[in-house]
Motif scaffolding. Structure first.
Motif, PDB file in Angstrom:
ATOM      1  N   ALA A 154       1.105  -9.729   3.208  1.00 53.26           N
ATOM      2  CA  ALA A 154       2.353  -9.402   2.518  1.00 53.26           C
ATOM      3  C   ALA A 154       2.198  -9.536   1.009  1.00 53.26           C
ATOM      4  O   ALA A 154       2.700  -8.696   0.241  1.00 53.26           O
ATOM      5  CB  ALA A 154       3.485 -10.287   3.028  1.00 53.26           C
ATOM      6  N   ASN A 157       0.014  -6.597  -0.284  1.00 56.16           N
ATOM      7  CA  ASN A 157       0.792  -5.356  -0.267  1.00 56.16           C
ATOM      8  C   ASN A 157       1.798  -5.324  -1.411  1.00 56.16           C
ATOM      9  O   ASN A 157       1.960  -4.290  -2.088  1.00 56.16           O
ATOM     10  CB  ASN A 157       1.497  -5.195   1.078  1.00 56.16           C
ATOM     11  CG  ASN A 157       0.546  -4.783   2.191  1.00 56.16           C
ATOM     12  OD1 ASN A 157      -0.539  -4.263   1.943  1.00 56.16           O
ATOM     13  ND2 ASN A 157       0.944  -5.017   3.432  1.00 56.16           N
ATOM     14  N   ALA A 158       2.482  -6.437  -1.639  1.00 57.87           N
ATOM     15  CA  ALA A 158       3.473  -6.497  -2.723  1.00 57.87           C
ATOM     16  C   ALA A 158       2.813  -6.279  -4.078  1.00 57.87           C
ATOM     17  O   ALA A 158       3.382  -5.624  -4.967  1.00 57.87           O
ATOM     18  CB  ALA A 158       4.196  -7.833  -2.688  1.00 57.87           C
ATOM     19  N   GLY A 161       2.384  -2.432  -4.859  1.00 55.49           N
ATOM     20  CA  GLY A 161       3.517  -1.518  -4.756  1.00 55.49           C
ATOM     21  C   GLY A 161       4.093  -1.357  -3.376  1.00 55.49           C
ATOM     22  O   GLY A 161       4.862  -0.431  -3.139  1.00 55.49           O
ATOM     23  N   GLY A 162       3.732  -2.214  -2.430  1.00 54.81           N
ATOM     24  CA  GLY A 162       4.316  -2.152  -1.099  1.00 54.81           C
ATOM     25  C   GLY A 162       3.278  -2.087   0.003  1.00 54.81           C
ATOM     26  O   GLY A 162       3.425  -2.708   1.044  1.00 54.81           O
ATOM     27  N   THR A 163       2.212  -1.324  -0.235  1.00 55.52           N
ATOM     28  CA  THR A 163       1.128  -1.239   0.750  1.00 55.52           C
ATOM     29  C   THR A 163      -0.190  -1.033   0.020  1.00 55.52           C
ATOM     30  O   THR A 163      -0.343  -0.078  -0.746  1.00 55.52           O
ATOM     31  CB  THR A 163       1.341  -0.077   1.732  1.00 55.52           C
ATOM     32  OG1 THR A 163       2.598  -0.234   2.393  1.00 55.52           O
ATOM     33  CG2 THR A 163       0.232  -0.054   2.787  1.00 55.52           C
ATOM     34  N   TYR A 164      -1.149  -1.940   0.265  1.00 53.94           N
ATOM     35  CA  TYR A 164      -2.467  -1.749  -0.314  1.00 53.94           C
ATOM     36  C   TYR A 164      -3.208  -0.661   0.451  1.00 53.94           C
ATOM     37  O   TYR A 164      -3.259  -0.665   1.685  1.00 53.94           O
ATOM     38  CB  TYR A 164      -3.287  -3.036  -0.260  1.00 53.94           C
ATOM     39  CG  TYR A 164      -4.710  -2.825  -0.728  1.00 53.94           C
ATOM     40  CD1 TYR A 164      -4.996  -2.767  -2.079  1.00 53.94           C
ATOM     41  CD2 TYR A 164      -5.754  -2.629   0.180  1.00 53.94           C
ATOM     42  CE1 TYR A 164      -6.285  -2.521  -2.521  1.00 53.94           C
ATOM     43  CE2 TYR A 164      -7.046  -2.395  -0.248  1.00 53.94           C
ATOM     44  CZ  TYR A 164      -7.307  -2.343  -1.607  1.00 53.94           C
ATOM     45  OH  TYR A 164      -8.586  -2.094  -2.046  1.00 53.94           O
TER      46      TYR A 164
END
Length: 245
Positions: A154, A157-158, A161-164
């Motif tokens: 998590a 990902n954050a 930008g949300g998803t690596y």
């Protein structure tokens, strides 16, 4: 703290962020010695190398400063896994290290702890001519690999930008991608616990092989914890920094 002095400040390097300078005693700020930037691990701050839990890292940082090298540790954006913001923070920190703190102009050395190794290596990739060497302490070498760990997924990902995405972000942010082109000639020295399962030795061996003859991946007894840092050969690390200064 025989032989060194410390300066803790907030907002002097980057707005709202902490910094800790560890300076040789009677430091003259005259540009005579190369600076070293410490890049903290996940959950850490600029004070990571100075708190009681990380006493072994303080022993190493103090030894580097006692050898004459000014060391600067900064928040570097927090837990952002070597993303472009973290890399930009290193550029700002380097300017402060060489300007306000009076380190030698030109190249700096970077000491990357765990997650902070990503920040160190991604800055080095973008600024190879300004990088004297990188010391990796339990360094994360493959961002895509650790992104699969539920403990860190998590947060990673954050930070992206949300998803690596290794396809999208890897070329700039994962040391394991396009390695030979990024790090040709980089002086790189790695230590980690032989039983480390978070940043395991095979990822370091692969990175060292891709960098080439200037890279060395070592293990010491231990795991991915502060106790393991106590098994590092402190003088060998100090000598490596001095040889590349």
């Amino acid at each position: 703290m025989s032989g060194v002095s410390t300066q803790y400040q907030v907002g002097n390097v980057s707005a709202g962020e902490r910094s800790l300078a560890v300076l040789p005693r009677n430091w003259k700020a005259n540009g005579s010695k190369m600076g070293v930037l410490y890049c903290h691990g996940y959950g850490g701050t600029a004070m990571e190398c100075r708190n009681s839990a990380s006493q072994n890292m303080w022993t190493l940082v103090e030894a580097i400063a006692r050898a004459g090298f000014p060391v600067l540790s900064c928040d570097l954006g927090g837990d952002i896994w070597g993303n472009p913001t973290a890399v930009a923070r290193v550029t700002t920190a380097r300017a402060y290290l060489q300007g306000t703190l009076g380190a030698k102009a030109g190249k700096i050395a970077l000491l990357g702890q765990s997650m902070g190794h990503l920040t160190a290596m991604n800055w080095a990739a973008a600024n190879l001519a300004s990088t004297a060497c990188v010391v990796s302490s339990m360094g994360v070498c493959d961002l895509a690999g650790i992104q699969q760990d539920p403990l860190f997924q998590a947060s990673i990902n954050a930070a992206y930008g949300g998803t690596y995405s290794n396809a999208t972000h890897g070329p700039a942010s994962n040391p394991a991608v396009n390695t030979a082109a990024k790090y040709a000639g980089l002086k790189w020295l790695s230590y980690r616990g032989a039983s480390d399962t978070i940043a395991p030795q095979p990822t370091a061996v692969a990175l060292a092989a891709a960098i080439g003859a200037t890279a060395t991946a070592n293990t010491v007894p231990g795991y991915h914890d502060w106790a393991t840092v106590g098994n590092y050969p402190v003088q060998a690390i100090v000598d490596f920094i001095a040889e590349n200064s």
